[in-house]
Design a protein around this motif. Sequence first.
Motif, PDB file in Angstrom:
ATOM      1  N   ALA A 160       0.820  -1.300  -0.110  1.00 18.42           N
ATOM      2  CA  ALA A 160      -0.059  -0.057  -0.210  1.00 18.42           C
ATOM      3  C   ALA A 160       0.762   1.328  -0.066  1.00 18.42           C
ATOM      4  O   ALA A 160       0.594   2.365  -0.618  1.00 18.42           O
ATOM      5  CB  ALA A 160      -0.991  -0.008   1.242  1.00 18.42           C
ATOM      6  N   GLU A 161       2.021   1.223   0.744  1.00 22.32           N
ATOM      7  CA  GLU A 161       2.542   2.357   0.782  1.00 22.32           C
ATOM      8  C   GLU A 161       3.525   2.668  -0.455  1.00 22.32           C
ATOM      9  O   GLU A 161       3.977   3.484  -0.801  1.00 22.32           O
ATOM     10  CB  GLU A 161       3.804   2.303   2.007  1.00 22.32           C
ATOM     11  CG  GLU A 161       4.853   3.316   2.237  1.00 22.32           C
ATOM     12  CD  GLU A 161       5.729   3.141   3.249  1.00 22.32           C
ATOM     13  OE1 GLU A 161       6.819   3.262   3.065  1.00 22.32           O
ATOM     14  OE2 GLU A 161       5.367   2.378   4.434  1.00 22.32           O
TER      15      GLU A 161
ATOM     16  N   GLU B  74      -3.579   4.030  -6.362  1.00 18.17           N
ATOM     17  CA  GLU B  74      -4.217   3.986  -5.249  1.00 18.17           C
ATOM     18  C   GLU B  74      -3.940   2.345  -4.864  1.00 18.17           C
ATOM     19  O   GLU B  74      -3.866   1.313  -5.496  1.00 18.17           O
ATOM     20  CB  GLU B  74      -5.843   3.930  -5.767  1.00 18.17           C
ATOM     21  CG  GLU B  74      -6.145   5.396  -6.178  1.00 18.17           C
ATOM     22  CD  GLU B  74      -7.652   5.455  -6.548  1.00 18.17           C
ATOM     23  OE1 GLU B  74      -8.222   4.337  -6.671  1.00 18.17           O
ATOM     24  OE2 GLU B  74      -7.861   6.732  -6.937  1.00 18.17           O
ATOM     25  N   GLU B  75      -4.328   2.256  -3.698  1.00 13.71           N
ATOM     26  CA  GLU B  75      -4.273   0.975  -3.026  1.00 13.71           C
ATOM     27  C   GLU B  75      -5.081  -0.243  -3.509  1.00 13.71           C
ATOM     28  O   GLU B  75      -4.774  -1.602  -3.556  1.00 13.71           O
ATOM     29  CB  GLU B  75      -4.463   1.023  -1.509  1.00 13.71           C
ATOM     30  CG  GLU B  75      -4.028  -0.309  -0.752  1.00 13.71           C
ATOM     31  CD  GLU B  75      -4.203  -0.522   0.859  1.00 13.71           C
ATOM     32  OE1 GLU B  75      -4.303  -1.329   1.351  1.00 13.71           O
ATOM     33  OE2 GLU B  75      -4.724   0.871   1.111  1.00 13.71           O
ATOM     34  N   ALA B  76      -6.190   0.088  -4.134  1.00 10.72           N
ATOM     35  CA  ALA B  76      -7.258  -0.508  -4.516  1.00 10.72           C
ATOM     36  C   ALA B  76      -6.818  -1.646  -5.661  1.00 10.72           C
ATOM     37  O   ALA B  76      -7.260  -2.460  -6.168  1.00 10.72           O
ATOM     38  CB  ALA B  76      -8.342   0.122  -5.063  1.00 10.72           C
ATOM     39  N   MET B  77      -5.749  -0.823  -6.397  1.00  7.48           N
ATOM     40  CA  MET B  77      -5.100  -1.727  -7.564  1.00  7.48           C
ATOM     41  C   MET B  77      -4.063  -2.871  -7.124  1.00  7.48           C
ATOM     42  O   MET B  77      -3.999  -3.618  -8.029  1.00  7.48           O
ATOM     43  CB  MET B  77      -3.917  -0.647  -8.306  1.00  7.48           C
ATOM     44  CG  MET B  77      -4.734   0.395  -9.151  1.00  7.48           C
ATOM     45  SD  MET B  77      -3.626   1.203 -10.181  1.00  7.48           S
ATOM     46  CE  MET B  77      -5.019   2.201 -11.163  1.00  7.48           C
ATOM     47  N   ALA B  78      -3.943  -3.167  -5.851  1.00  7.15           N
ATOM     48  CA  ALA B  78      -3.178  -4.205  -5.438  1.00  7.15           C
ATOM     49  C   ALA B  78      -3.733  -5.576  -5.884  1.00  7.15           C
ATOM     50  O   ALA B  78      -2.806  -6.459  -6.142  1.00  7.15           O
ATOM     51  CB  ALA B  78      -2.983  -3.989  -3.975  1.00  7.15           C
ATOM     52  N   ASP B  79      -4.886  -5.487  -6.170  1.00  9.33           N
ATOM     53  CA  ASP B  79      -5.477  -7.210  -6.366  1.00  9.33           C
ATOM     54  C   ASP B  79      -6.010  -7.067  -8.020  1.00  9.33           C
ATOM     55  O   ASP B  79      -6.434  -8.187  -8.394  1.00  9.33           O
ATOM     56  CB  ASP B  79      -6.686  -7.223  -5.641  1.00  9.33           C
ATOM     57  CG  ASP B  79      -6.391  -7.264  -4.226  1.00  9.33           C
ATOM     58  OD1 ASP B  79      -5.480  -8.088  -3.883  1.00  9.33           O
ATOM     59  OD2 ASP B  79      -7.222  -6.716  -3.292  1.00  9.33           O
TER      60      ASP B  79
END
Length: 248
Positions: free
Chosen positions: A125-126, A134-139
Motif C-alpha cells: 500500500a505504501e 491507489e491501494e485498490a489496484m493491489a489486487d
Amino acid sequence: MNKEQTPDAIVRFERVSLSYGENQVLKDFSLEVPRGQCLTIIGSSGCGKTTMLKMINGLLTPDTGRILVDGQDISQTDLTRLRRGIGYAIQNVGLFPHMTVRQNIAYVPSLSKQWDKETERRQVAELLKTVGLEEAMADRYPSELSGGQKQRVGIARALAAKPSLMLMDEPFGAVDSITRKGLQKELKRLHKELGLTILFVTHDIREAMALGDRILIMEAGKILRLDSPEAVKADPGSEFVARLLDEN
C-alpha cells in the motif's frame, strides 16, 4: 584509495573492457557515480549503455578491469544478494502476468521471506502510494492496467527491497508522451524524496537533459561527454554531441 577517486561513489568502473567476439562493446571504460546522483545515459544503439547497466548487477562479466558497488568488487561478492539490493526497471516492465500487482511488488522480499502477510499488505500500500497509484489496484492483474500504470508498478517493485541504487533501462520508452511526462515528474520526486542513486538509460536527449544531475553521452563503448546538462548544452565538446542536441 586513489586520491582521484570519489570516496562516496556508489558505482565505480575501473578500466573495464568487454567484447562479443570481435565486437568490442566497452573499451577501457572508467566511471564514478556519486551516491544520491541521477546519471542519465544516452548514445547510439549499440554504444554499450545497456551493457554497462547489466554489468553493474553481474549479468555480464568484464574481460578486463573491475566494477565496484558500494566499494565492493562485484566479482568477489554474492551476486544474488547484490541483485536483491539493487532496483531494476526496464522498458517492457517484466511484470508476471499470472500474479496480482501485490504479488509482483512483493516478489523480491517474498524470496527472502522478509515480509509476513501484514507487512506485505502495509508495504505494498505504501509503495503504490509512493508511485502515485491507489491501494485498490493491489489486487488487479497486469492485463487490467494501462501502460503507465504498469510502469509505475514496475518502479514500485524495484523499490520494494529499499535499494539505494536504481538501474533503469529506457523505462518510459513504450508509453505515450503525456504519460511519459507524468512518469518523469514522478521519478524526479522519488529521486529527491528517497535519496536514490539512479542510472537511467534513454534514447531521448530531452529526457536525459530533464532528469539527470549529470548526463553521460556514449559512442562506441567510450565516454564522449560527462557533465551537468547545463554544461553539456553550453559546450557539447564534439560534433556528435552538438548534432545530438541540435536534432532535438
